[in-house]
Motif scaffolding. Structure first.
Motif: not given
Lengths: 335, 506
Positions: A40-46, A225-226, A248-255, A273-279
């Protein structure tokens, strides 16, 4: 093996490494409840990352996503508070509409007014945040964070019987749609072309301004949507909602493998990347470290990944050149 | 093979700010021929190509494409008419696949989605028709330069009756890659494609060209058929002098001064190899050769701007390291070819530009700049070099090319200079000012400074050098240390013809 596939394997390995570390140090980590929580935490960022992926592939950047999400949420809160009779689907459509309009404004400033993406979206970030404050619900002049009582709307924060949250389902749908759009349609190919070599794309008859406009519009749509899910979860629209979310979003995209120079990466990568950041966040909290460490670690992760990609690019280029080098040696013998 | 005329340009005139660059040039390319276009730098080759491709408007003249008069006002007009240029720098989308690049802008769709099956079939058909095979799914950046060129060629073949213009296509290719390209060109010719091939390399013309148009000073000198091809004659056509008179012959000599700069086995892999030479105090050593022969890169490596893979550089017996800052301290200076991009800071004043490399001399131990000394340094340089206008606060971008170059020279002269490396000393500078720049270089040499000059302008190279090295394909091909030489000798060496063994090439 192709560069892209190797990059994908690397980000999956990073994710696996992170999961391994946290699951070995915490028995609770892989409990279903916690898994659904970090999903769930990854989802909004994702969801936001899907749109930003398109923008970054065109060699652009979108810094306004957090503020635009807040603005959409605040507009919805206004509807729910002042006009409780408006049906919830209409409220949600309003949010998405605001998101798209905000995104198109970004695109307009970048393609028509010719401002660099970075400055343009930094400025609109301020505008969106300011508008959020302007629309904040007030009582006798002071901002009051009204708790949303509309049950139908709050249901968006719910989950299906297995425990999977609705927001995660929306995230998965957006990833599938985004990936198809990127890989299987003309717009997708042109998005890569625009970011990878804009001049050449122009000469091939691609309307690169239109492509950038589309990418920003999509990013705005994702914000709209988010914000529905974010607002339903927080239960109240505050003026600080979504502050730092773009980070967070940019970090996810870059990872996930997108390069700031454009033309590289895809939606599935950004999902990883989004999963990585939320984990990472989830794990840090489990160690009882404060949110300040969370922000510092995110900053460090962005720097490491950008550095890593630079080194990695150079490695691939030198490997390519070494074949040319061999040819040159052969010639020396021939002479 | 048909003899259909693909493109005819007639009486093309073009001038830039009053200077006539093209004075009534004609060019005719038939389908199924490789047509070479030759001429010295400044002969008007690239201007002509840019007019054909719609980059510049022409002042006068007519262009016919397949018998029809054509107005070409933009690159996309040219593309629609089947004209494609393959430049030295490639213009592909590096992160897309071979197939996506070839069909960029011409994708097949079904129900809004890309129909990759049909597209792959189209690309495979194209590859089969021209015998050029690549994996359509491979990402372009993973291909070698030669393979990328093949993709560009395939992209230009998607139109009917294509005419491909190749501008020095072998400049960045290795020998074996070049041979593959020649093979491709021959195949394209057999399929009826017209090819305009621009090159400085005589041996490529001999191998490939069916006909050859020679330009000199914006005019047609001749159209040579394959059977009449004679390299010596063509060199003379390009230079424009029938017999080398004694006035054109320049004496080369080894200077009496001691060896100062000594370069041994300098190598930068894939760029130049095993370059060794000595430069003496008080001499101006010229380095000639074609564009892409590695001259500029040797200069940059000596200066420390690029890293050497092997080799040793010594100055007066002292070993020289590989950093720019360290080498500047030891007395090195570089005047780059790209003056505007690398030579000066455009918006800064003359004073700040001259002081730029000298703040170690202008500031005290705390790093505070002595502005009085800064002004004096600038005033000295302006009066020594006669910079016009002599206003120290004037931004350098507002000066003429010649005066910009004087400022670039000036910033090095203010120091204790020992080696000055000059890349194309007078590129883009008015004829009248060129002599002044030469005299400045000669003045420096007379003071014992080692001056190394790279130039593509043969007249300039002979005018200014006391000794000339000619580079070819990353190696030193010939040295002219003594006796009298002509422009022809240098050009022949740069083209790989060793005049001392002329008989071999008859």
């Amino acid at each position: 093996m192709r560069q892209e596939s190797i990059r994908r394997i690397i980000s999956i390995c990073l994710l696996a490494l992170l999961v391994a570390v946290f699951s070995l140090t915490s028995s609770y980590f892989l409990a279903p409840k916690n898994v659904y929580a970090f999903l769930r935490d990854a989802s909004v960022t994702g969801i936001l990352a899907v749109g930003v992926t398109f923008v970054i592939i065109t060699a652009g950047i979108d810094l306004s996503t957090g503020a635009l999400t807040a603005l959409s949420a605040m507009i919805m809160a206004n509807f729910l508070f002042y006009l409780p009779d408006v049906p919830v689907p209409v409220v949600c459509l309003m949010s998405i509409l605001i998101g798209i309009l905000g995104g198109l404004l970004n695109g307009f400033v970048v393609t028509r007014l010719k401002l660099p993406d970075f400055i343009a979206t930094l400025a609109t970030q301020g505008i969106f945040r300011g508008l959020t404050m302007l629309f904040a619900i007030r009582e006798s002049g002071r901002i009051r964070n009204q708790v949303i009582k509309n049950k139908a709307f709050l249901a968006f924060s719910g989950k299906i019987s297995s425990g999977l949250f609705y927001v995660t389902i929306a995230f998965i749908v957006m990833v599938i749609v985004g990936q198809l759009l990127l890989k299987k349609t003309r717009v997708g190919v042109y998005t890569y072309a625009t970011g990878s070599n804009r001049k050449s794309a122009d000469l091939s008859g691609i309307r690169t301004d239109g492509i950038k406009q589309f990418a920003f519009g999509l990013s705005g749509f994702c914000c709209g949507l988010a914000s529905i899910f974010l607002l339903a979860r927080t239960g109240a629209a505050t003026v600080e909602l979504g502050t730092g979310l773009e980070f967070d979003v940019i970090a996810a995209v870059v990872v996930g493998g997108c390069a700031f120079s454009g033309g590289r990466g895809d939606v599935v990568g950004s999902m990883i990347g989004a999963l990585f950041m939320s984990i990472l966040t989830n794990g840090i909290y489990k160690y009882n470290l404060g949110s300040e460490y969370h922000v510092i670690i995110k900053g460090v992760v962005i720097i490491i990944m950008v550095l890593f990609d630079a080194v990695y690019q150079r490695y691939f280029r030198s490997r390519l050149h070494s074949s040319g080098r061999k040819a040159l040696k052969g010639k020396a013998v021939a002479q | 093979m048909s003899d259909q005329v693909l493109l005819r340009a007639e009486n093309i005139h073009k001038s830039f700010s009053g200077v006539q660059v093209l004075k009534g040039v004609n060019l005719e390319i038939r389908s199924g021929e490789v047509h070479a276009l030759m001429g010295e730098n400044g002969a008007g080759k690239s201007t002509l190509i840019k007019i054909i491709m719609g980059v510049y408007p022409k002042d006068e003249g007519t262009i016919w494409i397949q018998g029809k008069q054509a107005e070409i006002n933009s690159r996309s007009d040219a593309q629609r008419l089947g004209l494609a240029v393959i430049y030295q720098e490639l213009s592909l989308i590096p992160t897309l696949t071979v197939m996506q690049n070839i069909l960029l802008g011409q994708e097949t769709r079904r129900c809004g989605l890309l129909d990759s099956k049909t597209m792959t079939r189209r690309v495979l058909e194209l590859m089969e028709r021209f015998d050029l095979y690549l994996d359509p799914g491979e990402v372009v950046e993973n291909l070698s330069i030669a393979q990328q060129q093949t993709v560009e060629i395939l992209k230009s073949l998607t139109v009917d009756a294509p005419l491909i213009i190749m501008d020095e296509p072998t400049a960045s290719l290795s020998a074996s890659e070049s041979e593959r390209l020649f093979d491709i060109i021959n195949r394209l010719r057999d399929k009826g494609v017209g090819i305009l091939y621009i090159t400085h390399r005589l041996e490529e013309v001999r191998l490939l060209a069916d006909r050859l148009t020679v330009l000199r000073d914006g005019e047609n000198v001749a159209v040579v058929e394959k059977k009449d091809y004679d390299p010596q004659k063509i060199i003379r056509m390009m230079i424009g002098k029938d017999i080398a008179t004694s006035a054109d012959r320049v004496a080369m000599h080894r200077p009496g001064g001691p060896v100062g700069l000594s370069v041994r086995g300098l190598t930068r892999r894939g760029v130049f190899e095993n370059v060794s030479f000595d430069a003496h105090h008080g001499e101006i050593l010229g380095i000639g050769g074609l564009v892409g022969s590695g001259r500029t890169e040797v200069l940059r490596t000596i200066f420390g701007a690029d890293r050497a893979d092997a080799g040793e550089i010594t100055l007066d017996g002292e070993k020289i390291g590989g950093t720019v800052a360290g080498n500047i301290k030891k007395g090195f200076g570089l005047i780059p070819e790209d003056r505007r991009g690398q030579g000066f800071i455009p918006l800064q004043s003359i004073r700040k530009n001259i002081a730029l490399t000298n703040y170690d001399l202008l500031s005290n131990a705390l790093g505070i700049v002595n502005s009085g000394r800064e002004s004096r340094m600038c005033d000295d340089a302006i009066s020594n070099l006669a910079v016009r206008p002599n206003i120290p606060s004037m931004p350098v971008i507002n000066l003429s090319g010649g005066n910009q170059q004087k400022v670039v020279v000036g910033k090095w002269m203010a120091r204790d200079l020992r080696v000055l490396l000059v890349d194309e000393p007078t590129a883009g500078i008015d004829v009248g000012v060129k002599e002044a720049i030469y005299q400045i270089l000669e003045g420096l040499a007379a003071k014992g400074v080692i001056v190394i000059v790279v130039s593509s302008d043969l007249q300039e190279l002979l005018r200014v050098s006391t000794r000339i090295l000619v580079m070819r394909k990353g190696r030193i091909f010939r040295e002219f240390n003594e006796g009298f030489i002509t422009q022809e000798d240098v050009l022949a060496a740069a083209s790989g013809i060793d005049n001392s063994r002329e008989a071999d090439h008859e």
